[in-house]
Design an enzyme around this catalytic site. Structure first.
Site, mmCIF file in Angstrom:
data_model
loop_
_atom_site.group_PDB
_atom_site.id
_atom_site.type_symbol
_atom_site.label_atom_id
_atom_site.label_comp_id
_atom_site.label_asym_id
_atom_site.label_seq_id
_atom_site.Cartn_x
_atom_site.Cartn_y
_atom_site.Cartn_z
ATOM 1 C CE LYS A 210 -3.700 2.284 2.943
ATOM 2 N NZ LYS A 210 -4.476 2.105 3.945
ATOM 3 C CD GLU A 216 9.183 -5.845 7.556
ATOM 4 O OE1 GLU A 216 8.844 -4.913 6.789
ATOM 5 O OE2 GLU A 216 8.834 -6.310 8.703
ATOM 6 N N GLY A 271 -4.819 -2.203 5.083
ATOM 7 C CA GLY A 271 -3.973 -3.054 4.890
ATOM 8 C C GLY A 271 -4.826 -4.501 4.779
ATOM 9 N NE ARG A 272 -6.616 -4.151 11.258
ATOM 10 C CZ ARG A 272 -5.845 -2.811 11.151
ATOM 11 N NH1 ARG A 272 -4.593 -2.670 10.446
ATOM 12 N NH2 ARG A 272 -6.158 -1.841 11.856
ATOM 13 C CD GLU A 357 -1.755 -4.465 11.530
ATOM 14 O OE1 GLU A 357 -2.194 -4.425 10.572
ATOM 15 O OE2 GLU A 357 -0.442 -4.601 11.567
ATOM 16 C CG HIS A 388 -4.075 -36.336 16.010
ATOM 17 N ND1 HIS A 388 -4.279 -37.556 16.504
ATOM 18 C CD2 HIS A 388 -5.170 -36.420 14.929
ATOM 19 C CE1 HIS A 388 -5.207 -38.206 15.932
ATOM 20 N NE2 HIS A 388 -6.010 -37.257 14.976
ATOM 21 C CE LYS A 508 5.424 -0.863 10.031
ATOM 22 N NZ LYS A 508 4.585 -0.261 9.351
HETATM 23 O O1 F6P Z 1 2.386 -4.039 10.055
HETATM 24 C C1 F6P Z 1 1.581 -2.827 9.743
HETATM 25 C C2 F6P Z 1 1.368 -2.609 8.173
HETATM 26 O O2 F6P Z 1 1.071 -1.382 8.115
HETATM 27 C C3 F6P Z 1 -0.059 -3.331 8.006
HETATM 28 O O3 F6P Z 1 -1.208 -2.947 8.677
HETATM 29 C C4 F6P Z 1 0.031 -3.544 6.390
HETATM 30 O O4 F6P Z 1 -0.970 -4.553 6.046
HETATM 31 C C5 F6P Z 1 1.576 -3.995 6.150
HETATM 32 O O5 F6P Z 1 2.124 -3.087 7.349
HETATM 33 C C6 F6P Z 1 2.120 -3.988 4.805
HETATM 34 O O6 F6P Z 1 2.006 -2.603 4.562
HETATM 35 P P1 F6P Z 1 2.221 -2.062 2.948
HETATM 36 O O7 F6P Z 1 1.085 -2.802 2.265
HETATM 37 O O8 F6P Z 1 1.949 -0.582 2.857
HETATM 38 O O9 F6P Z 1 3.715 -2.514 2.621
#
Ligand code: F6P
Length: 544
Positions: A210, A216, A271-272, A357, A388, A508
């Protein structure tokens, strides 16, 4: 202006529930069922293609009535309407919350800042369909003339969990000639393993973020670029091998992806809550645009149900209220989600972000510290594997763990007795949890005195059983939307903002500070606590 609330626990409806809890706390499911032979059918709602059996809960009719009253007093209906209408209910980020607009019908009108957002939603869906069909038909040709055969989604959080969960869930409907991989972790092994058997000439990366700033994802995307260019050489190749899904066109262009290959979405999609947006591009490539539309229809059916059904027959509302009942009155800390469907193996992980979240919050929307419990911990594994492993604790441990059992009447793979056995297990588990096995029964069976306490199942452990016909794209949409709106229901009552996530920021920032300390050529001056300092020194000394 942010609303100020009267403390939730001072509401008469809350107090009444507390008093009711004290009265019914010791209730026994065995007794409730014995007293009402029709309870199993009465406390079940068939709606939106789901059979939602909530009879095995520690509730009476009065409990449901009082919980519904609480939802009404908390203004759930008005809050939901505000969301559906596109009001800026995510106050800390000053954003509308409109994942429901992502699945709105073509002719619908949903206004944000004076603009109907629905045509733009459908324009993106159409653009996604063009790409999806091209890839599926072998017509998306890579830089060296080879058709694309592998799709690698790079993203994290909502930009990964939705896509990977939906891919796994709908694998039965997927294009079997294409390979799908999902890379999320900044641990290099995630990328390395995902591509180790792939040919860059036949690989398309979807960089899904987003913000397009997530550490990452950007690290993995840059590694992917290097990996691809090592073979493809020509930077022009990026256009054929990388597409982006983002709200940040500038950052996408800066990364080197042609914005013509960018699929946009909007700041009003959390995002979620984004799997119906362009974040679902990998899903659409896998299952095809028509199936994707079916999935959206499923979401929409649940949206409409949530918006219009009376609370006592409203599945997300009931689910949210039952969760709240255990969380706030019985002191339950967790909820187990137990899909009896191997395709839903990533569903609990997906739900963890969605629920935790969203409602893992310690202040109300107006910033007041909260003096009651908010979001429970969600976890789970597909049945029968979980049986199990951890079910022992659910059956006989000291903790109360309400369970959501999810099952389908028709299997996607008809193999001998498999499905009947699977279903026998899900029904058996819910029955065993609720009714247990009493001491007297064991004695009648001749179990020795010594073993009786060990073999006794006290039962009285609550569960919901969600029975659907078949795991179709529409069924998945309904299931996800059920949880989305149940999270909303709880958030509205707890008065938290389910749509921000400030709690992930500090880590972060600190990682951003520590990374250069780990990478410094000379011993850095460390100013963390003594534990963090020692760990950093040890790591620097021991790494190869
Ligand atoms: O972990 C925080 C967060 O902002 C989530 O809410 C989101 O889904 C994720 O990081 C990834 O964010 P982006 O889509 O901006 O890379």
């Amino acid at each position: 202006m942010t609303k100020t609330f009267k403390p939730l626990t001072s509401l008469p409806e809350w107090r009444t529930l507390e008093a009711h809890y004290r009265k019914v706390d010791g209730m026994q499911l065995r007794k409730l069922f014995a007293e009402d032979p029709k309870r199993g059918e009465r406390l079940a709602v068939p709606a939106v293609g789901m059979y939602f059996d909530y009879s095995k809960h520690k509730i009476t009719d009065e409990t449901v009535r009082l919980l519904v009253k609480l939802a009404e007093a908390a203004g759930l209906r008005a809050s939901a309407e505000a969301m559906f209408r596109g009001e800026k209910i995510n106050t800390t980020e000053k954003r509308a919350v409109l994942h429901t607009a992502l699945r709105a019908a073509k002719g619908a009108t949903i206004m944000v800042d004076g603009e109907n957002v629905v045509p733009a939603v459908h324009a993106v869906l159409d653009k996604m369909a063009l790409l999806a069909n091209k890839v599926r038909d072998g017509k998306w040709i890579g830089h060296t003339g080879k058709p694309i055969k592998n799709i690698v989604n790079i993203g994290i959080g909502g930009s990964d969990l939705g896509p990977v969960m939906a891919y796994e869930a709908l694998r039965h409907y997927s294009h079997r000639g294409l390979t799908f991989r999902f890379v999320s972790n900044v641990d290099g092994s995630d990328f390395a393993e995902a591509v180790q058997d792939l040919n860059p000439k036949e690989t398309l990366f979807i960089v899904a973020s987003k913000t397009f700033t997530t550490q990452e994802t950007m690290t993995n995307a840059n590694t992917a670029k290097e990996w691809a260019l090592r073979i493809l050489k020509d930077p022009e190749a990026i256009a054929k091998h990388f597409v982006a899904v983002s709200t940040n066109a500038d950052a996408v262009a800066k990364f080197g992806i042609d914005t013509a290959n960018m699929f946009g979405f909007w700041d009003w999609v959390g995002g979620r809550y984004s799997m119906c947006s362009a974040i679902g591009l990998s899903t659409m490539i896998a299952i095809g645009p028509e199936n994707f539309q079916e999935m959206l229809k499923g979401f929409r059916a649940m949206d409409e149900h949530f918006r219009t059904a009376p609370f006592e027959k409203n599945l997300p509302v009931l689910m949210g209220l039952l969760g709240l009942w255990y969380n706030n009155f019985f002191g339950a800390q967790t909820i187990a989600v137990l899909p009896y469907c191997q395709f839903l193996k990533r569903f609990p992980a997906y739900l963890q972000q969605l629920t935790m979240e969203s409602n893992g919050k310690r202040v109300t929307i107006d910033g007041t510290a909260i003096n009651y419990q908010t979001g429970p911990i969600y976890w789970g594994e597909p049945g029968t594997n979980g049986q199990h492993s951890f079910y022992q604790l659910i059956h006989q441990g000291t903790k109360l763990i309400p369970c959501d059992f999810i099952a389908f009447s028709k299997p996607l793979d008809r193999l001998g007795r498999h499905h009947d056995l699977l279903m026998a297990n899900v029904f058996a588990q819910a029955e065993a949890l609720a009714f247990g096995k009493a001491e007297q029964e064991l004695r009648k069976e001749g179990v020795s005195d010594e073993l009786v306490p060990h073999k006794t199942f006290k039962g009285n452990r609550p569960s919901t059983t969600i029975l659907m016909d078949e795991l179709t794209p529409a069924a998945l949409g309904k299931l996800v939307a059920l949880y989305e709106h149940s999270v909303f229901t709880q958030g509205a009552i707890w008065r938290v903002n389910p749509f921000d996530q400030w709690g992930v920021e500090l880590g972060k920032v600190l990682a951003g500070k520590i990374a250069p300390e780990l990478e410094a050529k000379t011993e850095p001056e460390l100013a963390h606590d003594s534990s963090t300092n020692a760990l950093i020194r040890r790591y620097r000394k021991n790494r190869a």
